[in-house]
Every structure is written in structure tokens, then in C-alpha cells.
Design an enzyme around this catalytic site. Sequence first.
Site, PDB file in Angstrom:
ATOM      1  CG  ASN A  11     104.581  34.661   6.892  1.00 57.79           C
ATOM      2  OD1 ASN A  11     105.723  34.798   6.445  1.00 57.79           O
ATOM      3  ND2 ASN A  11     103.546  34.372   6.107  1.00 57.79           N
ATOM      4  CE  LYS A  13     102.274  37.408   4.746  1.00 57.83           C
ATOM      5  NZ  LYS A  13     100.948  37.739   4.247  1.00 57.83           N
ATOM      6  CG  HIS A  95     101.406  31.891   3.206  1.00 55.09           C
ATOM      7  ND1 HIS A  95     100.851  32.768   2.297  1.00 55.09           N
ATOM      8  CD2 HIS A  95     101.207  32.427   4.434  1.00 55.09           C
ATOM      9  CE1 HIS A  95     100.347  33.796   2.973  1.00 55.09           C
ATOM     10  NE2 HIS A  95     100.548  33.617   4.265  1.00 55.09           N
ATOM     11  CD  GLU A  97     101.193  36.159   1.001  1.00 55.68           C
ATOM     12  OE1 GLU A  97     102.373  36.006   1.355  1.00 55.68           O
ATOM     13  OE2 GLU A  97     100.397  36.884   1.628  1.00 55.68           O
ATOM     14  CD  GLU A 165      97.799  32.279   7.289  1.00 51.33           C
ATOM     15  OE1 GLU A 165      98.113  33.166   8.086  1.00 51.33           O
ATOM     16  OE2 GLU A 165      98.416  32.061   6.236  1.00 51.33           O
ATOM     17  N   GLY A 171      96.052  40.176   5.129  1.00 56.66           N
ATOM     18  CA  GLY A 171      96.493  41.527   4.786  1.00 56.66           C
ATOM     19  C   GLY A 171      95.375  42.497   4.437  1.00 56.66           C
ATOM     20  CB  SER A 211      93.319  40.687   9.218  1.00 53.83           C
ATOM     21  OG  SER A 211      93.565  41.029   7.874  1.00 53.83           O
TER      22      SER A 211
HETATM   23  P1  PGA Z   1      98.345  39.118   7.890  1.00 54.93           P
HETATM   24  O1  PGA Z   1      99.042  37.857   7.185  1.00 54.93           O
HETATM   25  O2  PGA Z   1      98.425  38.904   9.379  1.00 54.93           O
HETATM   26  O3  PGA Z   1      99.141  40.301   7.434  1.00 54.93           O
HETATM   27  O4  PGA Z   1      96.930  39.160   7.424  1.00 54.93           O
HETATM   28  C1  PGA Z   1      98.890  36.570   7.696  1.00 54.93           C
HETATM   29  C2  PGA Z   1      99.668  35.592   6.851  1.00 54.93           C
HETATM   30  O5  PGA Z   1      99.798  35.786   5.647  1.00 54.93           O
HETATM   31  O6  PGA Z   1     100.174  34.591   7.380  1.00 54.93           O
END
Ligand code: PGA
Length: 248
Positions: A11, A13, A95, A97, A165, A171, A211
Site C-alpha cells: 500500500n 499511500k 483503511h 486512515e 490492521e 507505521g 509494521s
Molecule cells: P505500515 O502500513 O506497513 O507502514 O505499518 C500498513 C498499512 O497502512 O497498510
Amino acid sequence: MDLRKHLIAGNWKMNGTLDSINEILKIDQLCNGYEVDIALCVPNTIISKTNEAISHKKLVIGAQNCHHDESGAYTGDVSAKMLKDAGAKIIIVGHSERRQAYKETNEIVNKKAVSIIKSDLQTIICIGETEEEKNMGLTNKIVCTQLENSMPSISDENNTVIAYEPIWAIGTGRIPSIREIEVVHKELRSLVSKIKGKDIANKMRILYGGSVKANNAKDIFDLDDVDGALVGGASLNSEEFMGIINVC
Ligand code: PGA
């Protein structure tokens, strides 16, 4: 026999311009011959050019969001049909976010997933708890409610992938314990079984995200009910992403 082929989905982003296609081409070359399915959900602006550039042997290109309607007066939005037109094969919905920053509810996520499936594409439906919810012992309750309401009735093992997630793991470099991941994934599969029946539940892929790196992926992928990963930061770099694919 393993009923579920693992999927490693990146992903990106809001990262990447046309220059970044070189990095995708490295992944495209390196990932051929692997048993796992591999996807990169890139910004809409580079889907079309990326699709023109890749070999189409293994790597699949996807998107990270869409509008739930096919077309209409939605300034600035893009539909699943339009993303398909650009070459997307898989689209992430729900997601955290987007749930947090754009107040996307389970009902909206559900509608988006329906539009994706009706466009003959695959969807990755994301769910996950906040740190506060985890600390209150609410993880299973939260993710099950999200899954129950975000997964459309037309979902099956071919058109839908679930991604668990934990929001606090995205992150941050922190992940739940392996035991915690195991418990949540078991719970989610048993819920899919209750809703869709055992056959679909046995075949539907449930990814872990948050992560994931090459150095923590092995223990996660060793879990029976984990069928791959949704990878953010580590998918931006071909070496790091390939490191995770190698482990898988
Ligand atoms: P990350 O993000 O691997 O940077 O923790 C995962 C995601 O948001 O799908």
C-alpha cells in the site's frame, strides 16, 4: 493441502510519481517465479502508466480507495469502474486512515466493496482497533463488528480479502504479540464461517497489516490463519518489499 495462496499487497499511500515506476519495475522483475500472489496498490495517478510498463507475469496493480457509485456528481472522486479502466485489479477499502480522516463508516466501506466486486475486481477490506480499544480488551468485539458490517453479502473467497490492521501498529514499528495476532485471525475466520459458511471461510484470505518487515514477517506468516500481509512503508522500497516476499 493449503487452501489459501498467500498474498503480499503493498500500500503505497500518497507516495509515488511517474519516476517511481522504476522501483515498481524492479519488483516486477524480481517477483516472478514466486508462489505467492503479489500486488501493489499505488496512487491513482500512476496506475495506467505502471500497467503499461509491467510484464503482467506476476505483479498486479491496484488502488487504495474508490467512490461507491459508478459515476455522477462527486467532484474529485473516482469509481471502481474508472480504476478498472486505468488497469487496477484490486482495491483497498476501509483503511483506518480513511475511516479516521474521512469518517468512513462500515456502511460506506460495504458499499464501496460492492461497487468493486460488481466491477469484477477484488477488494481488500481493512479492519482494526485503536490502541485505546485494545487496552480496554475490546479488540475482538471491534474487529468483528467492523467485519460483519463492512463485508458485503456478495463477498466470497475470490472477490474479497480481509486485512486485519491494528491502527496502533500502522507505521509505528510496533506489532501485537504473535499470540494476539493468532487469536484475532482465528476469531475473524470463525466469524466469516458463521456468515458465509465453512467452505468460503476456509478459502478466504485474511492478511495481517501494520509494521510488517522482513525481520518480523516469518513468525506472522507461520500462523495458520494468516494468509499474507498488507505492507505500507516497507513496500516503497523494492529490496525491503522483496525481503518480505522472500520470507513468505
Ligand atoms: P505500515 O502500513 O506497513 O507502514 O505499518 C500498513 C498499512 O497502512 O497498510
